[in-house]
Enzyme design. Structure first.
Site, PDB file in Angstrom:
ATOM      1  N   TRP A  95     -63.477  -6.341-119.216  1.00  0.00           N
ATOM      2  CA  TRP A  95     -64.290  -5.331-120.755  1.00  0.00           C
ATOM      3  C   TRP A  95     -64.528  -7.120-121.002  1.00  0.00           C
ATOM      4  CZ3 TRP A  95     -64.134  -6.374-125.211  1.00  0.00           C
ATOM      5  CH2 TRP A  95     -65.395  -5.777-126.922  1.00  0.00           C
ATOM      6  N   HIS A  96     -64.099  -7.525-121.461  1.00  0.00           N
ATOM      7  CA  HIS A  96     -63.418  -9.016-122.025  1.00  0.00           C
ATOM      8  C   HIS A  96     -64.250  -9.842-121.292  1.00  0.00           C
ATOM      9  CE1 HIS A  96     -60.547  -7.348-124.505  1.00  0.00           C
ATOM     10  NE2 HIS A  96     -60.628  -8.390-125.442  1.00  0.00           N
ATOM     11  N   GLY A  97     -64.640  -9.978-120.187  1.00  0.00           N
ATOM     12  CA  GLY A  97     -65.064 -11.174-119.503  1.00  0.00           C
ATOM     13  C   GLY A  97     -65.084 -10.776-117.950  1.00  0.00           C
ATOM     14  N   SER A 152     -59.610  -3.338-119.243  1.00  0.00           N
ATOM     15  CA  SER A 152     -59.623  -4.193-120.824  1.00  0.00           C
ATOM     16  C   SER A 152     -60.339  -5.401-120.613  1.00  0.00           C
ATOM     17  CB  SER A 152     -58.335  -3.774-121.419  1.00  0.00           C
ATOM     18  OG  SER A 152     -58.277  -4.681-123.187  1.00  0.00           O
ATOM     19  N   PHE A 182     -68.572 -11.276-125.412  1.00  0.00           N
ATOM     20  CA  PHE A 182     -68.414 -10.179-124.628  1.00  0.00           C
ATOM     21  C   PHE A 182     -69.308  -9.126-124.561  1.00  0.00           C
ATOM     22  CE2 PHE A 182     -63.536 -12.547-126.018  1.00  0.00           C
ATOM     23  CZ  PHE A 182     -63.831 -12.747-124.686  1.00  0.00           C
TER      24      PHE A 182
END
Length: 481
Positions: free
Chosen positions: A325-327, A322, A481
């Site tokens: 996934w954001h960056g 997670s 993102f």
């Protein structure tokens, strides 16, 4: 194209009028949705439209191949093709630079200097993380026997590229969105009104909350070494409200816009800052992503049905992925790790599903003094995590934390000279208002008295105009993102 731009306020009415006034058949409306969605996305960079088309073609045909295959091995082969191609495209555009830079940093640690000629400056396409996960869920659901493939390419293309939620979610499931696109849609007045209310509420959160706090947050994080701990604490808290107003505001506008076209999207936020522990926070924050990871990663790994050590592994994997996934930055990895560490004690004590009801701190004196401290503690932990999320590097985050604990105090002056008291009053009123509407995130302005409804409309529009700042970058945070 931005929701909070003049371009969108011209674009939307044109598509809306054509959709309801001139087109009657579902197929015609779906063609319009595909064309308008591609125009909407191509407004940033038309070259990346090819990526959406590739993802659409891959999963449209792979989905049918999976469904028509007679053997499990063939089904797995086709699913593997979808996963590898989709994640391969996502990985190249989102993580190529990150892994190359990390590799170079690691070898420099051993004194080896290298400046390879094969490094690339890869540009991240807007929304690629969102629509990639959306198309993947379609193929995976077919493989798991939960969905039958569609044979209408236009309907599937509209599902993948539906412009209200294309670039920042919610990450829709085909089982919810695709049937709505495939069937006949009827104009319903109440749905239209609810959509407009959500759009107004989302625009308020974006412009009056997120955009008005952005210059303050940017100034504090950029010059954190020069500010006392009181200002750094203020910057962290303000960023918490900025990112919430920005992302939930986008989701509200997206859900509201979809309603205008007769389509219901899933809720993505349910007042997360009233959460009483981290587990509840993740049931209320970015719901479409957290449930995606739960259904397509956590449960297939065994979830909590396996040995405790493997369950701990699964929890860490979920939060690490997670974060990543954001960056493509180690700050997001640490942010994910922090939330995993905060979540695990709840899991061990079997209290991670303790709070499934709606917070009601004013129910009694006992409830107030038992739940408010839990809400404040959870908010504090989430706020500390946002420091990693907002920082450009781990070093910057560490320095920010160090500055927060020197216990120095001084008043803060707005970089543009505005009164800070106005922002505190705005946030206090915002929190109180959200508390009183906390039971229905999909109809926040649906008051029973007409006079109150219209007063709220006028007040929100006034505040949007009052706090609008033309000098602020109006793009949404989650576009990166």
């Amino acid at each position: 194209m931005l929701f909070n731009s003049l371009d969108f306020f011209i674009f939307l009415p044109i598509v809306y009028i054509c959709y309801w006034a001139f087109l009657r058949k579902t197929g015609q409306r779906n063609v319009l949705l595909v064309i308008s969605s591609y125009i909407f996305y191509g407004w940033w960079d038309y070259r990346f439209l090819s990526l959406i088309l590739i993802s659409t073609l891959i999963d449209f045909f792979v989905g049918q191949a999976v469904y028509n295959s007679n053997s499990v091995s063939k089904k797995r082969l086709f699913v593997s093709i979808s996963v590898c191609l989709n994640l391969g495209i996502l990985g190249f555009f989102k993580y190529f630079n990150f892994f190359v830079d990390s590799f170079l940093d690691s070898i420099r640690f051993f004194g080896i200097q290298m400046e390879p000629s094969w490094t690339l400056n890869v540009i991240l396409p807007v929304g690629i993380s969102f629509y990639t996960f959306q198309t993947l869920s379609y193929t995976l659901d077919i493989y798991r026997g939960k969905l039958q493939p569609t044979h209408n390419f236009i309907s599937f293309a509209a599902f993948v590229a539906f412009f209200p939620q294309l670039v920042a979610g919610p990450i829709e499931r085909a089982s919810n969105l695709l049937p709505q696109i495939s069937r006949t849609r009827v104009f319903r007045y109440n749905q239209q009104v609810e959509g407009l209310r959500l759009m107004l509420w989302g625009l308020f959160k974006k412009v009056a909350i997120a955009d008005s706090l952005a210059p303050i947050v940017d100034d504090i994080f950029l010059n954190h070494a020069a500010y006392p701990s009181s200002t750094l604490l203020l910057g962290a808290i303000f960023f918490g409200f900025q990112i919430y107003g920005d992302f939930s505001g986008y989701s509200d506008i997206a859900i509201g816009t979809a309603k205008l076209f007769g389509i219901e999207l899933m809720s993505n936020f349910k007042f997360p800052y009233f959460s009483r522990d981290i587990a509840e926070f993740w049931r209320r924050w970015h719901i479409s992503l957290s449930t995606w990871f739960r259904d397509y990663l956590y449960i297939p790994l065994g979830g909590s049905r396996v040995k405790k050590i493997l369950t701990i592994r699964n929890v860490f994997i979920i939060f690490l992925v997670s974060g990543l996934w954001h960056g493509a930055n180690w700050t997001f990895v640490v942010w994910g790790l922090l939330h995993a560490v905060l979540f695990l004690p709840l899991f061990f004590l079997k209290s991670n599903r303790r709070y499934l009801d709606t917070p009601n701190v004013l129910n009694s004196v006992h409830t107030f003094f038992s739940e408010v401290p839990r809400i404040l503690w959870t908010f504090a932990m989430v706020t500390f995590g946002w420091i990693f999320f907002r920082s450009e590097s781990l070093g910057e985050a560490v320095h920010y934390f160090q500055g927060m604990f020197d216990f120095s105090w001084d008043s803060y002056l707005h970089p543009r000279g505005y009164r800070m008291i106005d922002y505190f009053i705005l946030l206090i009123c915002f929190v109180l208002f959200e508390y009183f509407i906390r039971k229905d995130e999909r109809n926040p302005l649906g008051f029973s008295h007409r006079s109150i409804r219209w007063a709220s409309y006028c007040l929100l529009m006034f505040l949007i105009i009052l706090f609008y700042d033309d000098g602020v970058d109006r793009s949404f945070i989650y576009f990166q993102f």
